[in-house]
Design a protein around this motif. Structure first.
Motif, PDB file in Angstrom:
ATOM      1  N   ASN A  49     -31.888  47.049 -21.427  1.00  0.00           N
ATOM      2  CA  ASN A  49     -32.676  48.356 -21.855  1.00  0.00           C
ATOM      3  C   ASN A  49     -33.843  48.734 -20.881  1.00  0.00           C
TER       4      ASN A  49
ATOM      5  N   ARG B 175     -36.662  45.308 -20.352  1.00  0.00           N
ATOM      6  CA  ARG B 175     -37.148  44.359 -21.555  1.00  0.00           C
ATOM      7  C   ARG B 175     -36.498  42.909 -21.536  1.00  0.00           C
TER       8      ARG B 175
ATOM      9  N   ASP C 171     -37.898  48.521 -24.860  1.00  0.00           N
ATOM     10  CA  ASP C 171     -37.070  49.841 -24.600  1.00  0.00           C
ATOM     11  C   ASP C 171     -38.055  50.862 -23.951  1.00  0.00           C
TER      12      ASP C 171
ATOM     13  N   ARG D 228     -38.834  55.083 -32.920  1.00  0.00           N
ATOM     14  CA  ARG D 228     -38.629  54.340 -31.633  1.00  0.00           C
ATOM     15  C   ARG D 228     -38.000  55.438 -30.722  1.00  0.00           C
TER      16      ARG D 228
ATOM     17  N   LYS E 145     -26.085  56.841 -36.324  1.00  0.00           N
ATOM     18  CA  LYS E 145     -27.260  57.281 -35.892  1.00  0.00           C
ATOM     19  C   LYS E 145     -27.346  57.677 -34.315  1.00  0.00           C
TER      20      LYS E 145
ATOM     21  N   TYR F  91     -22.386  50.678 -30.021  1.00  0.00           N
ATOM     22  CA  TYR F  91     -23.361  51.492 -29.450  1.00  0.00           C
ATOM     23  C   TYR F  91     -22.796  52.146 -28.258  1.00  0.00           C
TER      24      TYR F  91
ATOM     25  N   VAL G 291     -26.549  40.847 -28.807  1.00  0.00           N
ATOM     26  CA  VAL G 291     -25.861  41.805 -29.938  1.00  0.00           C
ATOM     27  C   VAL G 291     -24.664  42.321 -29.250  1.00  0.00           C
TER      28      VAL G 291
ATOM     29  N   VAL H 150     -22.379  46.781 -27.107  1.00  0.00           N
ATOM     30  CA  VAL H 150     -23.641  47.647 -27.211  1.00  0.00           C
ATOM     31  C   VAL H 150     -23.675  48.280 -25.530  1.00  0.00           C
TER      32      VAL H 150
ATOM     33  N   PHE I  70     -26.659  50.576 -23.973  1.00  0.00           N
ATOM     34  CA  PHE I  70     -27.784  51.284 -24.520  1.00  0.00           C
ATOM     35  C   PHE I  70     -28.548  51.769 -23.216  1.00  0.00           C
TER      36      PHE I  70
ATOM     37  N   ASP J 288     -27.321  43.808 -25.153  1.00  0.00           N
ATOM     38  CA  ASP J 288     -28.710  43.651 -25.261  1.00  0.00           C
ATOM     39  C   ASP J 288     -28.859  42.165 -24.416  1.00  0.00           C
TER      40      ASP J 288
HETATM   41  C1  BMA Z   1     -31.379  49.106 -31.404  1.00  0.00           C
HETATM   42  C2  BMA Z   1     -32.564  48.654 -30.700  1.00  0.00           C
HETATM   43  C3  BMA Z   1     -32.125  48.565 -29.161  1.00  0.00           C
HETATM   44  C4  BMA Z   1     -30.627  47.749 -29.083  1.00  0.00           C
HETATM   45  C5  BMA Z   1     -29.855  48.266 -30.154  1.00  0.00           C
HETATM   46  C6  BMA Z   1     -28.745  47.343 -30.087  1.00  0.00           C
HETATM   47  O1  BMA Z   1     -31.727  49.365 -32.938  1.00  0.00           O
HETATM   48  O2  BMA Z   1     -33.085  47.647 -31.254  1.00  0.00           O
HETATM   49  O3  BMA Z   1     -33.121  47.762 -28.660  1.00  0.00           O
HETATM   50  O4  BMA Z   1     -30.376  47.732 -27.686  1.00  0.00           O
HETATM   51  O5  BMA Z   1     -30.475  48.282 -31.502  1.00  0.00           O
HETATM   52  O6  BMA Z   1     -28.868  46.301 -30.460  1.00  0.00           O
END
Ligand code: BMA
Length: 318
Positions: free
Chosen positions: A35, A50, A97, A144, A201, A231, A267, A270, A272, A292
């Motif tokens: 990120n 990060r 982030d 955020r 979201k 994501y 995670v 993802v 991101f 992540d």
């Molecule tokens: C989001 C944040 C990001 C992260 C994403 C996937 O809510 O925490 O920093 O990359 O979730 O875990």
């Protein structure tokens, strides 16, 4: 077959050397590198990434590159939780982030500040990417993913926000400011769309990029599955004069987890983004965190991204 190939053309071409940064490239102990904000500074590419420490909390580090693909990390972190009491209390759980907005000689960094009181956004600034000065906390909890437009509009700054409420979950809002510290006149500009790839979201991603047809906003969207959340990245276009006016939101995502380091990691599933760098030839380098855990880069064409917003849009507010 030709037609099939065309239909399957990817909007973002992944760099064959991905991932471009992993924890093994960092000269201090970290468990992830993801990120990153991205900016071009004095002809160099800078990633402000990060990293999770082994206590599960995050810090920010810098890596530099001459070509946007091969990065070398600085020997020490760039931002760790502040010891200045005004900020320390809100950064106790770490800093996460970041995004960079460059205006004249100043590079403004917005970052998530985590503490027992929730997550807020901090504003810091640097002129040289050697030293950094905290300016203010510019949101209340729970906020955020704030990105500031690199321009003023009739003397006011604009930013994309991501507040959360139970009634209207995780939308992208826009707020205005005269001084970058005090923000208001907030309004929702893009909502998740039901049973769509971003239905759970959405949040601002890269600092918006100026194009001839509008500000390109590369954002993230989340879809809930029985196997957890996925994501992905999508694009929207905002009016050049009034960015609260959304000209189009692409119906399709532009990037979805695919490579092994995007499918599994800290995670899983993802991609991101916190930064993208436009180039003079009309391309854009998009940087994203994979699962992540690592940093990746891919290239897209700005006109094509704009066309996705205008040619095949879905409603911005449903
Ligand atoms: C989001 C944040 C990001 C992260 C994403 C996937 O809510 O925490 O920093 O990359 O979730 O875990």
């Amino acid at each position: 077959m030709g037609q099939r190939t065309m239909n399957h053309k990817r909007v973002v071409t992944r760099y064959e050397g991905n991932p471009i940064l992993t924890k093994h490239d960092i000269p201090y102990p970290v468990e992830t590198v993801h990120n990153s904000a991205a900016v071009k500074f004095n002809g160099q590419y800078i990633l402000l990434f990060r990293s999770h420490l082994r206590n599960g909390r995050s810090i920010l580090g810098i890596a530099r590159s001459d070509d946007g693909y091969k990065f070398l990390a600085d020997p020490t972190p760039f931002m760790t939780p502040s010891s200045d009491n005004q900020f320390a209390v809100h950064e106790e759980y770490g800093v996460e982030d970041p995004r960079i907005c460059s205006i004249a000689d100043e590079h403004y960094i917005t970052y998530s500040a985590y503490s027992r009181f929730g997550v807020r956004i901090g504003l810091a600034k640097t002129r040289d990417f050697e030293t950094v000065e905290r300016v203010s906390l510019i949101s209340q909890a729970d906020m955020r993913n704030i990105v500031i437009f690199p321009a003023t509009f009739n003397g006011r700054y604009a930013r994309l926000d991501r507040p959360h409420s139970e009634i209207n979950p995780w939308c992208i809002w826009l707020s205005w400011s005269l001084d970058l510290v005090h923000w208001g006149d907030s309004m929702p500009v893009i909502q998740p769309l039901a049973y769509h790839w971003d239905e759970m979201k959405i949040g601002p991603g890269a600092t918006p990029i100026r194009t001839a047809k509008g500000w390109l906003n590369i954002y993230h969207g989340v879809f809930p599955t029985m196997d957890g959340c996925v994501y992905r990245l999508g694009v929207a276009l905002h009016d050049l004069e009034d960015p609260s006016n959304v000209l189009g939101v692409s119906d399709d995502w532009i990037l979805s987890p695919q490579d092994p380091w995007e499918l599994t990691g800290y995670v899983h599933n993802v991609v991101f983004t916190c930064g993208a760098i436009p180039e003079d030839d009309g391309s854009v380098k998009i940087y994203w965190g994979g699962a992540d855990s690592v940093m990746c880069v891919g290239v897209a064409n700005l006109d094509e991204l704009v066309e996705l917003c205008l040619g095949n849009p879905r409603p911005a507010l449903s």
